[in-house]
Design an enzyme around this catalytic site. Structure first.
Site, PDB file in Angstrom:
ATOM      1  N   LYS A   1      35.855  74.734  16.729  1.00  0.00           N
ATOM      2  CA  LYS A   1      36.172  73.426  17.312  1.00  0.00           C
ATOM      3  C   LYS A   1      35.421  73.190  18.621  1.00  0.00           C
ATOM      4  O   LYS A   1      34.914  72.110  18.855  1.00  0.00           O
ATOM      5  CB  LYS A   1      37.654  73.261  17.708  1.00  0.00           C
ATOM      6  CG  LYS A   1      38.692  73.866  16.865  1.00  0.00           C
ATOM      7  CD  LYS A   1      40.066  73.489  17.399  1.00  0.00           C
ATOM      8  CE  LYS A   1      40.577  74.349  18.544  1.00  0.00           C
ATOM      9  NZ  LYS A   1      40.712  75.764  18.259  1.00  0.00           N
TER      10      LYS A   1
ATOM     11  N   ARG B   1      48.520  70.323  20.225  1.00  0.00           N
ATOM     12  CA  ARG B   1      48.800  71.528  19.450  1.00  0.00           C
ATOM     13  C   ARG B   1      50.235  71.532  18.934  1.00  0.00           C
ATOM     14  O   ARG B   1      50.613  72.463  18.225  1.00  0.00           O
ATOM     15  CB  ARG B   1      48.584  72.767  20.310  1.00  0.00           C
ATOM     16  CG  ARG B   1      47.213  73.422  20.134  1.00  0.00           C
ATOM     17  CD  ARG B   1      47.143  74.519  21.160  1.00  0.00           C
ATOM     18  NE  ARG B   1      46.292  75.622  20.865  1.00  0.00           N
ATOM     19  CZ  ARG B   1      45.085  75.805  21.404  1.00  0.00           C
ATOM     20  NH1 ARG B   1      44.547  74.894  22.168  1.00  0.00           N
ATOM     21  NH2 ARG B   1      44.416  76.908  21.153  1.00  0.00           N
TER      22      ARG B   1
ATOM     23  N   ARG C   1      33.675  87.310  19.216  1.00  0.00           N
ATOM     24  CA  ARG C   1      33.834  86.590  20.486  1.00  0.00           C
ATOM     25  C   ARG C   1      34.490  87.487  21.537  1.00  0.00           C
ATOM     26  O   ARG C   1      34.122  87.452  22.702  1.00  0.00           O
ATOM     27  CB  ARG C   1      34.677  85.329  20.249  1.00  0.00           C
ATOM     28  CG  ARG C   1      34.790  84.453  21.463  1.00  0.00           C
ATOM     29  CD  ARG C   1      35.256  83.066  21.088  1.00  0.00           C
ATOM     30  NE  ARG C   1      36.692  82.986  21.012  1.00  0.00           N
ATOM     31  CZ  ARG C   1      37.363  81.884  20.668  1.00  0.00           C
ATOM     32  NH1 ARG C   1      36.700  80.791  20.332  1.00  0.00           N
ATOM     33  NH2 ARG C   1      38.660  81.866  20.640  1.00  0.00           N
TER      34      ARG C   1
ATOM     35  N   ARG D   1      37.222  87.852  26.299  1.00  0.00           N
ATOM     36  CA  ARG D   1      38.435  87.036  26.415  1.00  0.00           C
ATOM     37  C   ARG D   1      39.637  87.893  26.082  1.00  0.00           C
ATOM     38  O   ARG D   1      39.752  88.400  24.970  1.00  0.00           O
ATOM     39  CB  ARG D   1      38.357  85.840  25.454  1.00  0.00           C
ATOM     40  CG  ARG D   1      37.771  84.612  26.095  1.00  0.00           C
ATOM     41  CD  ARG D   1      37.761  83.449  25.147  1.00  0.00           C
ATOM     42  NE  ARG D   1      39.096  83.038  24.716  1.00  0.00           N
ATOM     43  CZ  ARG D   1      39.356  81.841  24.213  1.00  0.00           C
ATOM     44  NH1 ARG D   1      38.377  80.944  24.119  1.00  0.00           N
ATOM     45  NH2 ARG D   1      40.558  81.515  23.818  1.00  0.00           N
TER      46      ARG D   1
ATOM     47  N   ARG E   1      48.090  84.394  17.742  1.00  0.00           N
ATOM     48  CA  ARG E   1      47.611  83.014  17.931  1.00  0.00           C
ATOM     49  C   ARG E   1      47.464  82.305  16.582  1.00  0.00           C
ATOM     50  O   ARG E   1      47.726  81.106  16.472  1.00  0.00           O
ATOM     51  CB  ARG E   1      46.291  83.008  18.701  1.00  0.00           C
ATOM     52  CG  ARG E   1      46.500  83.383  20.170  1.00  0.00           C
ATOM     53  CD  ARG E   1      45.205  83.701  20.864  1.00  0.00           C
ATOM     54  NE  ARG E   1      44.371  82.543  21.038  1.00  0.00           N
ATOM     55  CZ  ARG E   1      43.042  82.569  21.027  1.00  0.00           C
ATOM     56  NH1 ARG E   1      42.399  83.696  20.826  1.00  0.00           N
ATOM     57  NH2 ARG E   1      42.367  81.474  21.205  1.00  0.00           N
TER      58      ARG E   1
HETATM   59  P1  AMP Z   1      41.881  77.639  23.443  1.00  0.00           P
HETATM   60  O1  AMP Z   1      40.689  77.971  24.271  1.00  0.00           O
HETATM   61  O2  AMP Z   1      41.916  76.189  23.022  1.00  0.00           O
HETATM   62  O3  AMP Z   1      42.074  78.568  22.271  1.00  0.00           O
HETATM   63  O4  AMP Z   1      43.167  77.824  24.386  1.00  0.00           O
HETATM   64  C1  AMP Z   1      43.458  79.065  25.012  1.00  0.00           C
HETATM   65  C2  AMP Z   1      44.940  79.120  25.358  1.00  0.00           C
HETATM   66  O5  AMP Z   1      45.268  78.050  26.267  1.00  0.00           O
HETATM   67  C3  AMP Z   1      45.896  78.922  24.187  1.00  0.00           C
HETATM   68  O6  AMP Z   1      46.111  80.119  23.463  1.00  0.00           O
HETATM   69  C4  AMP Z   1      47.161  78.461  24.905  1.00  0.00           C
HETATM   70  O7  AMP Z   1      47.812  79.538  25.560  1.00  0.00           O
HETATM   71  C5  AMP Z   1      46.570  77.557  25.990  1.00  0.00           C
HETATM   72  N1  AMP Z   1      46.457  76.160  25.506  1.00  0.00           N
HETATM   73  C6  AMP Z   1      45.314  75.432  25.346  1.00  0.00           C
HETATM   74  N2  AMP Z   1      45.580  74.191  24.884  1.00  0.00           N
HETATM   75  C7  AMP Z   1      46.922  74.129  24.733  1.00  0.00           C
HETATM   76  C8  AMP Z   1      47.824  73.129  24.275  1.00  0.00           C
HETATM   77  N3  AMP Z   1      47.383  71.921  23.857  1.00  0.00           N
HETATM   78  N4  AMP Z   1      49.148  73.423  24.258  1.00  0.00           N
HETATM   79  C9  AMP Z   1      49.610  74.619  24.674  1.00  0.00           C
HETATM   80  N5  AMP Z   1      48.831  75.617  25.103  1.00  0.00           N
HETATM   81  C10 AMP Z   1      47.491  75.385  25.138  1.00  0.00           C
END
Ligand code: AMP
Length: 200
Positions: free
Chosen positions: A13, A88, A127, A133, A144
């Site tokens: 994404k 989300r 990754r 990360r 996740r």
């Molecule tokens: P991502 O890089 O989009 O995978 O986001 C990394 C982490 O940020 C996720 O695993 C959540 O802990 C937090 N996070 C990002 N976007 C959201 C969201 N819309 N709602 C809740 N937590 C979020």
């Protein structure tokens, strides 16, 4: 263009959101990136988010919604946005709908990335090694993916019912996937051939 991109971690994404924001000359709003920047800077928001992120859990809705609503009020979102990683949860999607309805600028499309779990695990392991990360460690990745299945997957139906959903086959070279997306969004390139639109 006002677009949201949905998909499990590792579905590509983020990479596609950057390309699409370039293509449509609009803002790329990636909630995970905003949280990571806040954690790195040690802000209050970063401190509020970090424990959830480290566990692979979602940051509470009220925190995320307030942050995104503030971000969408920035000038660069006047020309539209690609929201990567938000919404989300159904709560978040409803908050976004209410805000956009209030402004008279509804969402135009929701892209959902489709990638097999096997491919996701392969990509995420790569990754983790490349970007260090913490939340890409194997156990956290599995968590996740579960969180995605339980909390985020219902959004596929949410947007399908609103006739906004476009499914994207996320497997293939980056440019191939971008081409597929642009081909599936007829209003996106002013009727031009997607390959031409991609070439600029
Ligand atoms: P991502 O890089 O989009 O995978 O986001 C990394 C982490 O940020 C996720 O695993 C959540 O802990 C937090 N996070 C990002 N976007 C959201 C969201 N819309 N709602 C809740 N937590 C979020």
């Amino acid at each position: 263009m006002r677009l949201v991109v949905l998909g499990p971690p590792g579905a590509g994404k983020g990479t596609q959101a950057v390309k699409l924001a370039e293509q449509f000359a609009c803002a790329d709003v990636a909630t995970g990136d905003i949280f990571r920047a806040n954690v790195a800077e040690g802000t209050e928001l970063g401190r509020a988010a970090q424990e959830y992120m480290d566990r692979g859990d979602l940051v509470p809705d009220e925190v995320v919604i307030a942050m995104v609503m503030e971000r969408l009020a920035s000038d660069d979102c006047d020309s539209g946005f690609v929201l990567d990683g938000f919404p989300r949860t159904v709560n978040q999607a409803e908050a976004l709908d209410r805000r956009l309805a209030g402004l008279g600028t509804p969402l135009e499309a929701a892209l959902s990335f489709d990638v097999t779990e096997e491919e996701l695990l392969r990509r995420l392991a790569g990754r983790a090694a490349a970007q260090h990360r913490a939340d890409d460690a194997e156990q956290t990745i599995r968590h996740r993916l579960e969180v995605f299945a339980i909390k985020t997957r219902p959004l596929i139906d949410y947007y399908r019912h609103r006739r906004l959903l476009t499914m994207v086959d996320g497997v293939g070279r980056v440019e191939e996937v971008t081409g597929r997306i642009l081909g599936g969004l007829p209003s996106a390139n002013g009727g031009r051939d997607p390959a031409l639109a991609l070439a600029g």
